[in-house]
Design a protein around this motif. Structure first.
Motif, PDB file in Angstrom:
ATOM      1  N   ALA A 172      15.762  81.617   8.167  1.00 49.74           N
ATOM      2  CA  ALA A 172      17.213  81.501   8.303  1.00 49.74           C
ATOM      3  C   ALA A 172      17.545  80.385   9.273  1.00 49.74           C
ATOM      4  CB  ALA A 172      17.819  82.819   8.787  1.00 49.74           C
ATOM      5  N   GLY A 173      18.528  79.538   8.891  1.00 52.37           N
ATOM      6  CA  GLY A 173      19.038  78.504   9.770  1.00 52.37           C
ATOM      7  C   GLY A 173      20.344  78.952  10.398  1.00 52.37           C
ATOM      8  N   PHE A 174      20.611  78.472  11.614  1.00 49.25           N
ATOM      9  CA  PHE A 174      21.809  78.868  12.355  1.00 49.25           C
ATOM     10  C   PHE A 174      22.594  77.634  12.758  1.00 49.25           C
ATOM     11  CE2 PHE A 174      18.970  82.410  12.542  1.00 49.25           C
ATOM     12  CZ  PHE A 174      19.782  83.536  12.544  1.00 49.25           C
ATOM     13  N   CYS A 175      23.876  77.821  12.965  1.00 47.01           N
ATOM     14  CA  CYS A 175      24.769  76.706  13.223  1.00 47.01           C
ATOM     15  C   CYS A 175      24.607  76.102  14.607  1.00 47.01           C
ATOM     16  CB  CYS A 175      26.225  77.136  13.010  1.00 47.01           C
ATOM     17  SG  CYS A 175      26.613  77.450  11.268  1.00 47.01           S
ATOM     18  N   ASP A 176      23.774  76.683  15.465  1.00 48.35           N
ATOM     19  CA  ASP A 176      23.457  76.057  16.745  1.00 48.35           C
ATOM     20  C   ASP A 176      22.137  75.296  16.692  1.00 48.35           C
ATOM     21  OD1 ASP A 176      21.660  78.113  16.577  1.00 48.35           O
ATOM     22  OD2 ASP A 176      22.209  79.076  18.481  1.00 48.35           O
ATOM     23  N   GLY A 177      21.541  75.190  15.499  1.00 53.51           N
ATOM     24  CA  GLY A 177      20.306  74.445  15.333  1.00 53.51           C
ATOM     25  C   GLY A 177      19.057  75.295  15.326  1.00 53.51           C
ATOM     26  N   ALA A 178      19.150  76.570  15.679  1.00 56.73           N
ATOM     27  CA  ALA A 178      17.974  77.432  15.722  1.00 56.73           C
ATOM     28  C   ALA A 178      17.566  77.834  14.310  1.00 56.73           C
ATOM     29  CB  ALA A 178      18.258  78.668  16.567  1.00 56.73           C
ATOM     30  N   VAL A 179      16.289  78.201  14.178  1.00 52.50           N
ATOM     31  CA  VAL A 179      15.752  78.729  12.925  1.00 52.50           C
ATOM     32  C   VAL A 179      15.050  80.039  13.237  1.00 52.50           C
ATOM     33  CG1 VAL A 179      14.150  78.363  11.009  1.00 52.50           C
ATOM     34  CG2 VAL A 179      15.450  76.435  11.932  1.00 52.50           C
ATOM     35  N   GLY A 180      15.323  81.064  12.472  1.00 52.69           N
ATOM     36  CA  GLY A 180      14.682  82.353  12.666  1.00 52.69           C
ATOM     37  C   GLY A 180      13.737  82.680  11.527  1.00 52.69           C
ATOM     38  N   VAL A 181      12.576  83.260  11.866  1.00 49.61           N
ATOM     39  CA  VAL A 181      11.618  83.730  10.875  1.00 49.61           C
ATOM     40  C   VAL A 181      11.618  85.254  10.949  1.00 49.61           C
ATOM     41  CG1 VAL A 181       9.247  83.628  10.030  1.00 49.61           C
ATOM     42  CG2 VAL A 181      10.225  81.662  11.235  1.00 49.61           C
ATOM     43  N   PHE A 182      12.054  85.897   9.866  1.00 45.58           N
ATOM     44  CA  PHE A 182      12.217  87.346   9.840  1.00 45.58           C
ATOM     45  C   PHE A 182      11.182  87.973   8.910  1.00 45.58           C
ATOM     46  CE2 PHE A 182      16.274  85.600  11.010  1.00 45.58           C
ATOM     47  CZ  PHE A 182      16.835  86.513  11.898  1.00 45.58           C
ATOM     48  N   ASP A 183      10.772  89.192   9.252  1.00 42.59           N
ATOM     49  CA  ASP A 183       9.987  89.986   8.322  1.00 42.59           C
ATOM     50  C   ASP A 183      10.927  90.482   7.228  1.00 42.59           C
ATOM     51  OD1 ASP A 183       7.288  91.752   8.046  1.00 42.59           O
ATOM     52  OD2 ASP A 183       9.056  92.925   7.486  1.00 42.59           O
ATOM     53  N   SER A 184      10.593  90.216   5.960  1.00 41.18           N
ATOM     54  CA  SER A 184      11.522  90.532   4.881  1.00 41.18           C
ATOM     55  C   SER A 184      11.653  92.030   4.643  1.00 41.18           C
ATOM     56  CB  SER A 184      11.073  89.846   3.582  1.00 41.18           C
ATOM     57  OG  SER A 184       9.837  90.367   3.152  1.00 41.18           O
ATOM     58  N   ASP A 185      10.662  92.799   5.100  1.00 42.43           N
ATOM     59  CA  ASP A 185      10.695  94.231   4.867  1.00 42.43           C
ATOM     60  C   ASP A 185      11.648  94.924   5.826  1.00 42.43           C
ATOM     61  OD1 ASP A 185      10.112  96.655   3.835  1.00 42.43           O
ATOM     62  OD2 ASP A 185       8.080  96.785   4.601  1.00 42.43           O
ATOM     63  N   SER A 186      11.507  94.592   7.104  1.00 39.40           N
ATOM     64  CA  SER A 186      12.294  95.280   8.122  1.00 39.40           C
ATOM     65  C   SER A 186      13.421  94.442   8.689  1.00 39.40           C
ATOM     66  CB  SER A 186      11.371  95.696   9.275  1.00 39.40           C
ATOM     67  OG  SER A 186      10.809  94.537   9.895  1.00 39.40           O
ATOM     68  N   LEU A 187      13.467  93.139   8.325  1.00 40.48           N
ATOM     69  CA  LEU A 187      14.401  92.186   8.920  1.00 40.48           C
ATOM     70  C   LEU A 187      14.234  92.100  10.434  1.00 40.48           C
ATOM     71  CD1 LEU A 187      17.733  92.543   6.881  1.00 40.48           C
ATOM     72  CD2 LEU A 187      15.889  90.886   6.636  1.00 40.48           C
ATOM     73  N   ARG A 188      13.020  92.375  10.899  1.00 41.21           N
ATOM     74  CA  ARG A 188      12.721  92.195  12.318  1.00 41.21           C
ATOM     75  C   ARG A 188      12.419  90.725  12.564  1.00 41.21           C
ATOM     76  NH1 ARG A 188      11.272  95.273  16.580  1.00 41.21           N
ATOM     77  NH2 ARG A 188      11.288  97.154  15.297  1.00 41.21           N
ATOM     78  N   LEU A 189      12.993  90.160  13.624  1.00 40.35           N
ATOM     79  CA  LEU A 189      12.769  88.769  13.970  1.00 40.35           C
ATOM     80  C   LEU A 189      11.337  88.576  14.472  1.00 40.35           C
ATOM     81  CD1 LEU A 189      13.974  85.925  14.338  1.00 40.35           C
ATOM     82  CD2 LEU A 189      14.644  86.607  16.658  1.00 40.35           C
TER      83      LEU A 189
END
Length: 1129
Positions: free
Chosen positions: A1035-1052
């Motif tokens: 996931a990309g964010f409007c402040d420039g950060a990128v998050g990698v999430f577990d697709s099963d639990s949506l845990r970052l």
């Protein structure tokens, strides 16, 4: 009805019209369905004879036949309703509303509500849309003009609007000719005979004296023109000229329902097998289907005459135009699975095998000792096994058969296969028995049905849906074909007519017509409808011995392969129009050893086993395309089978084994399975979920690199599928499986660090771009091959970066370690979309890539453009605004069908080949911002700027369900704004992306898990996408950060700070953010970021993190509380 009988009806119609039997004329027109009298139809409409209008129409079409028919009936009933309101006859209006118009409510509920509300108005002209309604006469004239257009456009009326041209009184002339002929054949012909009856043949009474020569042209019943010799009017005589086939081959079969066509006649001009002569195979199959709740004709439950009539009108409702562009599937020899990647040791001779229709790496195997097994070829694991035994001896009908079965240890599997949905396994044995098993996702086979099916061997088994419910079709040594209910085992039909043991069956359907082809060992091919009225076709197969038949995957092309007793093999394609061989493929050994087996894949390739080789053909070329010996060890005529996507290919070996061959997609699938098994064996579970985990349910068709800000679902791709059950196994069976690391590019990387701030902890490559003025990247994706990245900027210009094969990058795949080349056409002009006059930064940009990377559909506020990816040239443009296209998605089964989301909130289903909008879907209130197809669920899912999710059935395009996404806690008011959607690899779960949240929904639109802004990631979400294996979400964010999430639990799992990949010294660095994220189609940890300043980055974990376990989230306190929320109820 034969063509001569059909012409006789026209002659009768002419005679009745000449004799002024007007009502009878129109009754015969309606009952025969051969000629639609537009003048009679106009008279009835203008007279307001609505019951007669609908009665007359019913001979040619029904409400549910197609969208044209539905519109015709709707306009008629609406006019009848308005006229009742205009007369202030409220009771009659209510009666029409309930009895006639309510049927349309299921197709357009909003319109039905609006029509109902007219009852509340004193004058329905108060409704804005009806304000210009005049008097009854003018309204009928206006409606009649519309009806005539609909009738003329309706394919069911094709060839029925023009009466055949022939001379007046043609029937009387033919009778005169017949009587003259009879008179010439009299033993005692008399001059000026007195003809008193037509009920018996004419014969003159004997008389004395010499026999005079009769006047050959004397009129006997009215005027008679001069005539020459004429053939006898015999319906089934073998004509020496080719007979034009009727509109449908099944109709041709029906015309001789109780006849068997002689082979001489078949060779000269037989009825067509399946297809109308004026329609291509593609058009015949790609028609718009009736809604699922529409009445469907069940042919085995109606009388033959009604069936014949229904079939005559059974044209496709697709309107075809010549000269339109056709996007063919372009494949190369690299698409053939020819690399040996697995060898399985079955232990006994393999007689039959079949890949699972959804779990592409599951292989069902049957052997010569009656055992069946299920292999997961990725792990080489046999996950199920059943030895042969009779479950209930008492149920066997004949004691002698029971004794034979009990004593005979040589029971062999003749055929085993999966049901269409993969839930049932069917097995045909060499002695009498058919067994079916229920297959459960954990790999268990449960006894389901045991049928004492045939006397002798059961030679073949197949599944079909003749009654909407699943049926089993079997054939055997007793020369019979039988149909059984797959749930209860009740016998439904028995087909008799073969004179030798039946070797194979091939069920199929076109339109609503279900039928079965069968072949016997005497070389006879027959076709059957589900009505127990005998075979409709009887002709010889090439080779006159063991033959099997199969359709291409899209059902448009029919092939057969057989071997004669002398060893001569024949692989042919049938011309479905003429019932003759269209092409015969060459390359077989003159005397094959054994019966040659064959299979088809990708609607493009054929494969057959011969001469200890596997031989491949392009369907459109009779010469061999390629061969392989699969590294040796093959029998003379190996058995073979493709998986559904053609990425894996199973063949038998001489040592009782199976070799699995793969192409590039298949190799990536198996590597992914290995990696998943390896990671699963060394990592502990981190799932925290209130719903069953979905990341391991990889049974469907994946969508590897669909960026959520562009084409979330490129449904046209021929994808590789990961297997569900193999990845969900949690016992020790996979513990010893080690991943094969072929080269550096295939090493397993993971996001080790929970928070990446330093550029040294990331591999980042800004893609080269010499442009002086860079524009925001609005759409971004990887090509399906993984060799290039394609971007679309707000300037409407496309940019394509390609990686070359080098010593540092031998695979040529995209990587963050090698700089790619910005691809430019020879003329220097990039692919550029048409634009509108508005601010380009505010216009919606979208594109979709064909599965072979050859074409890209693209739009930037103007017309939609089709580009050739090789030449960068515009092939065509279509759909001029307004409204503008805002999202594009290819149909999963047809490159020519595109779902186009529009700025006006509608979705248009567009056929590129015929340049026609098939249907418009309406259900959103704001522009469409996301589309995704699921071939498994047979649905299209749409999302819009109204934050609503809608599910549409692909069959009838009706809306099945809709709901608005949930508002996160603490946020007021209903949500609005762009909402994206993408299917998980299992094709059942949805990732829904809004600036406020990431959410996972199931196929019923129940929210399973949701994540919204946290302290560490407070900015709005700009884009998100599944990784190619479905394990992660980027996931990309409007402040420039990128998050990698577990697709099963949506845990970052990992946060990537903008400082780690952007140039922090740039003045605008603080305002730059990823507008779109794309995932690599086969590298699970590689992503591309399209930035708001026009830069594109390729990002990967560093090599130092290879083979490192994922971090425990508690290692970073700031991220340890980033778990997702269960949805509120």
């Amino acid at each position: 009805m034969s063509s001569l009988s059909r012409e006789l009806v026209f002659l009768i119609l002419q005679f009745l019209d000449e004799e002024k039997f007007k009502e009878t004329v129109h009754k015969l027109e309606q009952e025969s369905g051969f000629y639609f009298n537009m003048k009679h139809f106009e008279d009835q409409v203008l007279a307001g004879e609505w019951n007669e209008v609908e009665r007359y129409l019913s001979g040619f079409t029904k409400v549910e036949d197609n969208r044209y028919s539905m519109k015709i009936f709707f306009e008629i009933r609406k006019q009848k309703y308005l006229e009742a309101l205009d007369r202030n006859d409220r009771a009659k209006a209510v009666d029409i509303l309930v009895k006639d118009l309510k049927v349309f409510a299921s197709f357009n509920e909003e319109l039905f509500k609006e029509i109902t509300q007219l009852l509340t108005l004193e004058n329905f002209r108060q409704n804005e849309q009806l304000s210009k309604y005049g008097d009854t006469k003018s309204a009928r004239n206006i409606m009649l003009t519309e009806l005539k257009k609909l009738v003329e456009a309706n394919p069911l009326f094709r060839d029925k609007l023009t009466f055949p041209p022939f001379k007046a009184s043609r029937l009387r002339t033919l009778i005169n000719q017949s009587l003259n002929w009879q008179h010439q054949l009299c033993k005692n012909p008399r001059p000026n005979p007195d003809i008193k009856t037509l009920f018996t043949d004419h014969s003159c009474a004997p008389a004395n004296g010499p026999r005079p020569v009769p006047p050959t042209n004397a009129p006997l019943v009215g005027p008679l023109p001069k005539s020459g010799p004429f053939p006898p009017l015999v319906a089934h005589s073998p004509f020496q000229t080719v007979v034009n086939p009727p509109a449908s081959a099944i109709a041709g079969w029906m015309s001789n329902a109780n006849q068997t066509l002689p082979h001489a006649a078949v060779a000269q001009g037989p009825p067509g097998l399946l297809q109308p002569p004026n329609m291509s195979s593609a058009a015949f199959m790609k028609h718009s289907r009736a809604p699922t709740n529409a009445t469907v004709m069940e042919y085995q439950t109606i009388d033959s005459e009604h069936l014949s009539k229904k079939i005559r009108t059974g044209h496709s409702d697709e309107v075809s135009f010549s000269g339109a562009i056709h996007l063919g599937n372009i494949y190369t020899q690299d698409d053939l699975p020819r690399t040996v990647v697995r060898t399985l040791n079955q232990g006994s001779s393999v007689m039959s095998f079949d890949f699972h229709p959804q779990h592409q790496s599951f292989l069902l195997v049957g052997t010569n000792v009656g055992e069946i097994s299920i292999w997961e070829v990725g792990s080489r694991e046999r996950i199920a096994h059943k030895a042969f035994n009779i479950w209930d001896i008492s149920a066997c009908s004949m004691p002698m058969q029971q004794a034979a079965l009990m004593k005979d240890a040589t029971i062999s599997v003749n055929r085993c296969l999966w049901s269409p949905d993969g839930s049932i396994v069917g097995v045909a044995f060499s002695k009498h028995i058919v067994q079916t098993y229920a297959y459960t996702p954990n790999g268990e086979l449960r006894n389901h049905l045991e049928l004492d099916a045939h006397v002798g061997g059961v030679n073949d088994i197949a599944f079909a849906h003749p009654n909407k419910s699943l049926s089993i079709i079997t054939c055997g040594d007793d020369k019979m074909i039988k149909v059984w209910d797959a749930m209860t085992g009740q016998r439904q039909y028995v087909f008799e007519g073969h004179e030798a043991p039946v070797y194979s069956v091939c069920p199929h359907s076109k339109e609503a017509i279900q039928f079965i082809f069968s072949t016997a060992i005497d070389g006879k091919i027959k076709a059957w409808l589900y009505d127990c009225m005998g075979s409709r076709v009887d002709y010889d197969a090439p080779g006159h011995w063991c033959t099997t038949m199969a359709y291409s995957a899209d059902g448009s092309r029919l092939f057969s392969c057989g071997t004669s007793k002398d060893g001569e093999s024949h692989l042919v394609e049938w011309n479905e129009t003429e019932g003759a061989i269209k092409r015969a493929y060459s390359g077989f050994k003159k005397r094959s050893l054994g019966v040659v087996q064959f299979d088809t894949t990708r609607n493009r390739f054929l494969a057959a086993g011969d001469e200890f080789l596997i031989k491949f053909w392009d369907m459109d070329n009779v010469n061999i395309l390629a061969t392989t010996d699969a590294e040796g060890g093959l029998p003379a005529s190996p058995r073979l089978r493709f998986n559904k996507e053609g990425s894996l290919f199973a063949i038998t070996t001489t040592d009782n084994g199976i070799k699995i061959l793969a192409n590039g997609d298949g190799q990536r699938l198996l590597r992914m399975l290995e990696a998943r098994a390896f990671e699963g064996s060394r990592s502990t579970s981190q799932h925290i979920s209130t719903k069953p985990p979905i990341a391991n349910a990889l049974g469907g068709v994946p969508n590897f690199c669909s960026p959520m800000a562009t084409t979330m679902e490129r449904g046209d791709r021929v994808p590789t599928a990961a297997s569900a059950s193999s990845l969900a196994i949690t016992d020790g069976r996979m513990a010893d499986v080690k991943p094969r690391i072929a080269d550096d590019s295939e090493k397993i990387r993971s996001w080790k660090l929970a928070d990446i701030v330093d550029p040294a902890h990331l591999k980042v490559l800004p893609l080269p771009d010499s442009s002086t003025n860079k524009n925001k990247i609005l759409s971004l994706l990887y090509t399906n091959s993984g060799l290039a990245v394609l971007a679309l900027a707000s300037s409407a210009v496309h940019k394509l970066w390609k990686w070359q094969r080098t010593e540092r990058n031998p695979s040529g795949k995209s990587t963050a370690t090698v700089v790619p080349q910005l691809w430019q056409p020879t003329n220097g002009s990039p692919m550029t979309n048409e634009t509108n006059d508005c601010n380009p930064e505010e216009s919606s940009a979208c594109f979709a890539l064909s599965k072979n990377d050859s074409y890209v559909m693209s739009a930037s506020g103007g017309r939609v453009s089709l580009f050739n990816m090789m030449s960068f040239k515009v092939m065509t443009t279509f759909m001029a605004p307004p409204p503008a296209a805002t999202f594009l998605a290819f149909h999963p089964q047809d490159n020519n069908i595109i779902a186009v989301g529009m700025e006006d909130s509608s979705i248009q289903i567009y056929n590129v080949r015929v340049d026609e909008v098939k249907i418009k879907l309406k259900g959103h209130q704001k522009k469409i911002t996301g589309l995704a197809f699921s071939q498994l669920l047979n649905v299209l899912v749409s999302t819009g700027a109204d934050a609503q999710i809608c599910i549409w059935s692909i069959d009838g395009w009706e809306k099945k369900k809709a709901r608005f996404i949930q508002t996160p806690a603490g946020r007021a008011g209903p949500l609005v704004g762009d909402t994206r959607v993408q299917f998980h690899n299992d094709q059942q779960h949805l990732l829904v992306v809004h600036e406020t949240q990431l959410s996972i929904y199931d196929s019923k639109l129940e929210c399973l898990r949701s994540w919204s802004h946290r302290d560490n990631l407070p900015a709005p979400i700009s884009s998100a996408v599944y990784s190619c294996d479905g394990q992660s979400i980027y996931a990309g964010f409007c402040d420039g950060a990128v998050g990698v999430f577990d697709s099963d639990s949506l845990r970052l799992r990992c946060r990537i700070a903008p400082s780690s990949y952007t140039n922090s010294s740039s003045p605008s660095a603080g305002s730059v953010y990823p507008t779109v994220v794309a995932a690599h189609p086969s590298e699970t940890n590689q992503i591309a970021l399209g930035m708001s300043d026009g830069t594109v980055y390729v990002v990967e974990p560093p090599d130092a993190q290879e083979n490192s376990p994922l971090p425990a989230m508690s290692s970073n306190p700031s991220l340890s509380n980033q778990a997702s929320d269960a949805p509120s109820r």
